[in-house]
Design a protein around this motif. Sequence first.
Motif, short mmCIF file in Angstrom:
data_model
loop_
_atom_site.label_atom_id
_atom_site.label_comp_id
_atom_site.label_asym_id
_atom_site.label_seq_id
_atom_site.Cartn_x
_atom_site.Cartn_y
_atom_site.Cartn_z
N ASN A 251 -9.51 8.62 -5.81
CA ASN A 251 -10.23 7.42 -5.84
C ASN A 251 -9.65 6.23 -6.61
O ASN A 251 -10.10 5.09 -6.27
CB ASN A 251 -11.41 7.82 -6.33
N LEU A 252 -8.52 6.53 -7.34
CA LEU A 252 -7.74 5.34 -7.95
C LEU A 252 -6.73 4.80 -7.13
O LEU A 252 -6.11 3.57 -7.40
CB LEU A 252 -7.32 5.98 -9.29
N LEU A 253 -6.40 5.12 -5.94
CA LEU A 253 -5.59 4.81 -4.76
C LEU A 253 -6.22 3.96 -3.77
O LEU A 253 -7.33 4.86 -3.27
CB LEU A 253 -4.67 5.96 -4.39
N ARG A 254 -6.25 2.83 -3.53
CA ARG A 254 -6.77 2.01 -2.56
C ARG A 254 -5.73 1.58 -1.42
O ARG A 254 -4.73 1.06 -1.94
CB ARG A 254 -7.54 0.87 -3.11
N ILE A 255 -5.75 1.73 -0.28
CA ILE A 255 -4.95 1.36 0.73
C ILE A 255 -5.65 0.13 1.31
O ILE A 255 -6.68 0.02 1.58
CB ILE A 255 -4.97 2.55 1.97
N GLU A 256 -4.81 -0.75 1.33
CA GLU A 256 -5.21 -2.37 1.84
C GLU A 256 -4.50 -2.46 3.51
O GLU A 256 -3.53 -2.23 3.49
CB GLU A 256 -4.60 -3.14 0.82
N LEU A 257 -5.67 -2.76 3.93
CA LEU A 257 -5.05 -3.42 5.48
C LEU A 257 -5.45 -4.60 5.85
O LEU A 257 -6.20 -5.19 5.11
CB LEU A 257 -5.99 -2.34 6.35
#
Length: 329
Positions: A251-257
């Motif tokens: 939950n600490l990694l966020r993938i940005e698109l």
Amino acid sequence: LGHDVGDLLLQQVAQRLTDCVRESDTVARLGGDEFVLVLEDLGTESHAAALQADSVGRKILAALNEPYDLAGREHHSSPSMGITLFDVRSHSVDDLLKQADLAMYQAKAAGRNTLRFFDPSMQIELESWVAMEFDLRDGLQGGEELVLYFQPTVGATGQVTGAEALVRWMQPNRGLVMPENFIALAESTGLIVPLGRWVISMACQQLATWSLLPNTEHLSLAVHVSARELREPGFVPDVVKLLKQWNVRPNLLRIELTESVLADRADDIIGKMNALKAHGVGFSLDDFGTGYSSLSYLKQLPLDLLKIDRSFVRDVLNDPNDAAIARTI
């Protein structure tokens, strides 16, 4: 419709090309769907020769845009054309074909169904592009030339909640190369895939480091991922593997698109997003409000954040329209 129908199209294209030129000119099929025309005796003055070549090119465009009858089916097809001028003293056949090919790709980049003349600047640009590709491949071998910078994300009360990972390329001869100068190259050559994996791996390492300290263990990290990366079959298992390898809370990694990832094969992208979301990975959508997405897409996307495009944010304090749009989003 089968090879036989494809052959019919090629035959009709060949006939139309032949009809567009003089008997003294040459029409040849180079292979696949590529044809080469050699127009002779256009004169000794380059500008006049270019005008004549352009005129023939426009004639060909019109002819090839007419519908084709392929075994009772109407079909439409359009060409991209590259043109280069030559005389008896200049260039080898290979050089001429390369020049025409470069110009043709410029026609394709301009939206297809058009023509472009070869210009020496195209060659310079290509050589520069190839040199940079070589350097980037070299830089990716060890990863020492690549650097991640972290841009903080800040909450409403001023506390740092996390960061966005921004990749920079420290090339020994070129110096600091910014993303706008090499990401497009990485995309077009496929190097974006190993580059993206390196960024995610380094982001996981950073999250692992932050997790060791009480004042940073809560920080999240956003990583921008391109459509090309997302379409890789191994993308989801690779990300999950890296999270486990570094013992990172997903939950600490966020993938940005960006919205452009939805322009093609949206179902595949959404499926991969849902698969990673099931593991706890977060998602944000960048440049929102300017691209391809619609509210119906947003319904399907497992997003945690929308990042309003800067064109709305920049004047949000003095443009009531921008303020209204930002408030609505």
